[in-house]
Design a protein around this motif. Structure first.
Motif, PDB file in Angstrom:
ATOM      1  N   GLU A 194       1.983  10.701   0.248  1.00 54.06           N
ATOM      2  CA  GLU A 194       1.773   9.373   0.009  1.00 54.06           C
ATOM      3  C   GLU A 194       2.002   8.717   1.357  1.00 54.06           C
ATOM      4  O   GLU A 194       1.319   7.540   1.718  1.00 54.06           O
ATOM      5  CB  GLU A 194       2.588   8.753  -0.862  1.00 54.06           C
ATOM      6  N   ASN A 198      -0.605   6.513   3.464  1.00 54.10           N
ATOM      7  CA  ASN A 198      -0.228   4.919   3.830  1.00 54.10           C
ATOM      8  C   ASN A 198      -0.524   4.590   5.415  1.00 54.10           C
ATOM      9  O   ASN A 198      -0.682   3.593   5.675  1.00 54.10           O
ATOM     10  CB  ASN A 198       1.002   4.432   3.276  1.00 54.10           C
ATOM     11  N   ARG A 248      13.323   7.210  -0.033  1.00 53.75           N
ATOM     12  CA  ARG A 248      12.315   6.256  -0.208  1.00 53.75           C
ATOM     13  C   ARG A 248      13.211   4.795   0.003  1.00 53.75           C
ATOM     14  O   ARG A 248      13.339   3.932  -0.861  1.00 53.75           O
ATOM     15  CB  ARG A 248      11.652   6.101  -1.332  1.00 53.75           C
ATOM     16  N   LYS A 298       8.225  -4.308   0.978  1.00 52.33           N
ATOM     17  CA  LYS A 298       8.775  -3.059   0.256  1.00 52.33           C
ATOM     18  C   LYS A 298       9.141  -1.983   1.401  1.00 52.33           C
ATOM     19  O   LYS A 298       8.650  -1.968   2.375  1.00 52.33           O
ATOM     20  CB  LYS A 298       7.556  -2.575  -0.634  1.00 52.33           C
ATOM     21  N   ASN A 300       8.512   0.941   1.788  1.00 50.55           N
ATOM     22  CA  ASN A 300       7.443   1.862   2.337  1.00 50.55           C
ATOM     23  C   ASN A 300       6.531   1.231   3.129  1.00 50.55           C
ATOM     24  O   ASN A 300       6.211   1.737   4.513  1.00 50.55           O
ATOM     25  CB  ASN A 300       6.401   2.324   1.085  1.00 50.55           C
ATOM     26  N   ASP A 301       6.404  -0.337   3.315  1.00 43.09           N
ATOM     27  CA  ASP A 301       5.949  -0.768   4.582  1.00 43.09           C
ATOM     28  C   ASP A 301       6.612  -0.859   5.668  1.00 43.09           C
ATOM     29  O   ASP A 301       6.182  -0.951   6.749  1.00 43.09           O
ATOM     30  CB  ASP A 301       5.552  -2.190   3.841  1.00 43.09           C
ATOM     31  N   GLU A 328       1.553  -1.479   0.657  1.00 38.87           N
ATOM     32  CA  GLU A 328       2.239  -1.920  -0.662  1.00 38.87           C
ATOM     33  C   GLU A 328       2.122  -3.616  -0.731  1.00 38.87           C
ATOM     34  O   GLU A 328       2.184  -4.245  -1.786  1.00 38.87           O
ATOM     35  CB  GLU A 328       3.896  -1.935  -0.450  1.00 38.87           C
TER      36      GLU A 328
END
Length: 512
Positions: A194, A198, A248, A298, A300-301, A328
């Motif tokens: 993932e 991304n 994460r 977020k 992830n970003d 995200e």
């Protein structure tokens, strides 16, 4: 004269000739031939023989010396299309041989992790190890496996073979495949894919990707991703050692809370009508983030932005302007990032992200406002002075037998861990420790049998993993530590984290 008479005469001539040879074996050949009578000569080819022209022709064909075939016509010109076809065929043979040699080489097969990206048409996009062109056959097999399962109205998730796991993430029009021989569960490997997906979307938005492949199924995506291999390579390398991707979560740069608050107030000076986020990084760690009230950045970003900065030196000089998609936040559109460093050592990086593609000069002015306020409060000097001193040693905690730990605040999605000390100053030992952390987290978050507490004893370490309300902890102790001693040590560790949480975490992120 009939044919039978001719045959009888020839036999008689042959017998007479053999007798002459027996009597005159010492005579020369010319003398022997002179003794042959005219009648015998005529018997060899009698004029009165009633032989048809067809018979003579057959006899001539039978006894004449065979002629060699005519030489090939070397003057024949080979057509241009035929020449190109021959060249393509030769190139394909050479490529297949090289691909076979490369795939079977020990240097490629012995890698612990392989990552592949291909399109739904089988076009190679990216390979972690080696050239995509040399692995086209391998990727073709992967696509065939995916298609075979899809034909049965199902989705291929993983294949297990001995100590290897083949994990598939299907995000049409892309297919991502990971091949691992590491202590990771399928959900963990899926999470890593993932991150990679991304990163691709951060360069090409989801809407743009779908539109391209609707028009042209066999489009070569490498044309759009040219120059981004270094970001994907850096990300794949980080997956093997960086807890940010395992947990994460983001790691905050440890500084006193009062200084972090001043830095947050300085970032607020960058406010414009279209400014979405302002981020200050130091040594690749987040110092502070300022955001619009209605939006969140977020983890992830944030990890995409951190990987962007740490993987490249292209932003070291001057001010840079870059479109980037944060999946995200919005997978279908770009934000525009103003990127600049605030010190000569290239340690402090300021990112200003706006929805306005023409806001470069406006954000350049905002940068000056931020820098002026930071300088007024000596924040830049404070950060420079803390470089190399901001990390803490596990001995600072005063917890006996504790060698290392990772603590995650699940409410903030932030974590902290000390620097590596003995025995983890050697890379081999750090790799072993990170493998223990991966295995612990996999057991704690197993989707089938989740547990709250894991206690493991190995040859080199005693490991403890604990998931509770508000936090997640992974800790390494000496191999002789008992479970009771480990739990007592963890209790003291949690108290220390609570006392220093203002320094370790970004508790109050400012807003515009």
């Amino acid at each position: 004269m009939s044919n039978s008479e001719i045959s009888s005469a020839l036999s008689e001539v042959t017998q007479n000739t053999e007798e002459v040879k027996q009597e005159n074996h010492d005579k020369p050949l010319s003398e022997e031939l002179s003794n042959v009578t005219l009648e015998e000569k005529e018997l060899i080819l009698p004029e009165e023989a009633n032989t048809s022209a067809e018979s003579l022709a057959l006899l001539d064909d039978h006894f004449k010396t065979p002629q060699p075939p005519p030489p090939p016509d070397l003057t024949r010109q080979v057509s241009e299309d035929e020449m190109l076809s021959r060249q393509r065929h030769l190139s394909m043979l050479i490529a297949e041989e090289e691909e076979s040699e490369y795939v079977n080489s020990a240097s490629w097969r012995d890698q612990k992790r392989h990552i592949f990206i291909l399109t739904e048409a089988g076009k190679p996009v990216y390979s972690r190890h080696g050239s995509e062109d040399k692995l086209s056959a391998v990727m073709g097999v992967m696509l065939a496996l995916v298609s075979c399962v899809q034909d049965r109205n199902d989705t291929l998730r993983s294949i297990h073979a001995a100590d290897h796991k083949f994990v598939f993430l299907i995000k049409m029009p892309l297919v991502l495949v990971a091949v691992c021989q590491m202590p990771l569960t399928v959900p963990q490997i899926m999470g890593e894919l993932e991150y990679i997906y991304n990163t691709v979307i951060s360069v090409v938005t989801l809407t743009q990707l779908d539109r391209i492949f609707e028009k042209q199924k066999n489009f070569d995506l490498r044309r759009l991703l040219s120059g981004t291999d270094k970001f994907l390579d850096h990300l794949c390398s980080s997956l093997d050692s960086d807890p940010q991707y395992l947990l994460r979560a983001i790691q905050c740069y440890p500084i006193p809370g009062s200084i972090r608050d001043v830095i947050g107030q300085s970032l607020q000076q960058a406010k414009t009508d279209d400014l979405a986020f302002a981020v200050l990084l130091c040594s690749g760690q987040v110092v502070s983030v300022c955001r619009m009230k209605e939006h969140n950045l977020k983890p992830n970003d944030l990890l995409i932005l951190i990987n962007l900065i740490t993987a490249s030196t292209a932003f070291n000089d001057g001010e840079s302007w870059l479109p980037i998609c944060l999946p995200e936040f919005n997978p279908n559109g770009f934000l525009h990032a103003h990127i600049s460093y605030l010190d000569d050592g290239r340690n402090m990086c300021l990112l200003l992200l706006s929805a306005d593609r023409d806001a470069f000069f406006k954000l350049s002015e905002s940068r000056m406002k931020v820098v002026n306020k930071l300088n007024r409060h000596d924040c830049i000097k404070t950060l420079q002075a803390s470089l190399g001193k901001s990390t803490y040693n596990v001995s600072k905690l005063g917890v006996a037998d504790l060698r290392h730990f990772i603590f995650k605040d699940t409410n903030l999605s932030q974590f902290t861990f000390p620097c590596f000390s003995i025995p983890y100053t050697i890379e081999e030992h750090r790799t072993r420790l990170f493998g223990h952390y991966q295995r612990l987290r996999g057991k704690l978050h197993d989707p089938h049998i989740p547990v709250k507490l894991v206690y493991e004893i190995s040859e080199h370490e005693t490991m403890l993993g604990w998931v509770a309300s508000g936090f997640e902890l992974h800790a390494a102790f000496g191999p002789l530590v008992t479970k009771k001693q480990a739990i007592a040590a963890v209790d003291r560790l949690l108290r220390w984290v609570k006392q220093n949480d203002d320094e370790l975490f970004m508790q109050r992120p400012p807003t515009f």
